[in-house]
Write an enzyme that holds these catalytic residues in place. Structure first.
Site, mmCIF file in Angstrom:
data_model
loop_
_atom_site.group_PDB
_atom_site.id
_atom_site.type_symbol
_atom_site.label_atom_id
_atom_site.label_comp_id
_atom_site.label_asym_id
_atom_site.label_seq_id
_atom_site.Cartn_x
_atom_site.Cartn_y
_atom_site.Cartn_z
ATOM 1 N N ASN A 1 30.998 6.918 13.564
ATOM 2 C CA ASN A 1 31.084 5.468 13.636
ATOM 3 C C ASN A 1 31.477 5.070 15.057
ATOM 4 O O ASN A 1 32.460 5.577 15.597
ATOM 5 C CB ASN A 1 32.120 4.975 12.615
ATOM 6 N N HIS B 1 27.433 2.516 12.299
ATOM 7 C CA HIS B 1 28.186 3.332 11.339
ATOM 8 C C HIS B 1 27.870 4.805 11.585
ATOM 9 O O HIS B 1 26.886 5.144 12.251
ATOM 10 C CB HIS B 1 27.820 2.947 9.916
ATOM 11 N N GLU C 1 26.664 7.222 9.659
ATOM 12 C CA GLU C 1 25.358 7.674 9.190
ATOM 13 C C GLU C 1 24.243 7.139 10.094
ATOM 14 O O GLU C 1 23.293 7.858 10.413
ATOM 15 C CB GLU C 1 25.110 7.206 7.747
ATOM 16 N N SER D 1 31.821 7.722 1.496
ATOM 17 C CA SER D 1 30.709 7.200 0.700
ATOM 18 C C SER D 1 30.012 6.077 1.461
ATOM 19 O O SER D 1 30.662 5.160 1.963
ATOM 20 C CB SER D 1 31.239 6.698 -0.642
ATOM 21 N N CYS E 1 28.100 2.807 2.856
ATOM 22 C CA CYS E 1 28.019 1.385 2.547
ATOM 23 C C CYS E 1 26.583 1.043 2.161
ATOM 24 O O CYS E 1 25.685 1.886 2.235
ATOM 25 C CB CYS E 1 28.461 0.562 3.755
ATOM 26 N N CYS F 1 23.986 1.621 5.088
ATOM 27 C CA CYS F 1 23.649 3.033 5.288
ATOM 28 C C CYS F 1 22.894 3.594 4.079
ATOM 29 O O CYS F 1 21.945 4.365 4.241
ATOM 30 C CB CYS F 1 24.912 3.833 5.570
ATOM 31 N N ASP G 1 35.341 -3.414 9.294
ATOM 32 C CA ASP G 1 34.263 -2.443 9.109
ATOM 33 C C ASP G 1 33.579 -2.605 7.752
ATOM 34 O O ASP G 1 32.370 -2.457 7.659
ATOM 35 C CB ASP G 1 34.810 -1.016 9.259
#
Length: 152
Positions: A46, A57, A59, A82, A84, A87, A147
């Site tokens: 991130n 982010h 990912e 996990s 969002c 993503c 975030d």
């Protein structure tokens, strides 16, 4: 559904190291890695704070670092938290078929959405991933809320 392998644990460790790097840089500690047939394709973390970019982010940074591919069907994406909806949508959009998640205690994410869209999801409940995010949330709750788009 395939089982978690030693290879999965190796790549999650790389994702965790990326999360720690993001934390050390003053950012949100979410790290990611991507593999294909046992080979590392990319890693990222991130960078919302570092790059002043609201969509950077972990990912997304990892996928960006992987560069263009004809398809992503044969990759596994590893993420310490996990994903969002942004993503998760990207994972589905690019047909990434397997995701390994470090933890979802600090952010529930969108596991059901991923599964409903044909993604094989494995949740590790990794204590190191959880502890790093716990620490960050306690230290910088305003940044965490920013975030995940929650108003204080």
């Amino acid at each position: 559904m395939s089982a978690i392998t030693q290879e999965d644990l190796k790549f999650m460790t790389l994702a965790y190291e990326e999360a720690k790097q993001g934390y050390a840089e003053g950012g949100v500690p979410v790290g990611s890695a991507m593999s294909c047939n046992g080979e590392l394709l990319a890693k990222g973390h991130n960078k919302r704070v570092q790059d002043n970019n609201p969509i950077a982010h972990g990912e997304m940074d990892c996928i960006y670092n992987a560069g263009r591919r004809a398809n992503y069907r044969d990759v596994t994406l590893y993420t310490t938290l996990s994903p969002c909806m942004m993503c998760s949508g990207t994972i589905v959009q690019f047909c990434i078929k397997r995701v390994v998640i470090g933890e979802n205690k600090n952010f529930d994410g969108n596991i059901e959405f991923l599964q409903t869209n044909g993604v094989e999801v494995h949740l590790l409940d990794d204590a190191k991933c959880t502890q790093l995010m716990d620490r960050f949330i306690q230290e910088k709750p305003h940044l965490w809320n920013e975030d995940i788009a929650v108003e204080e």
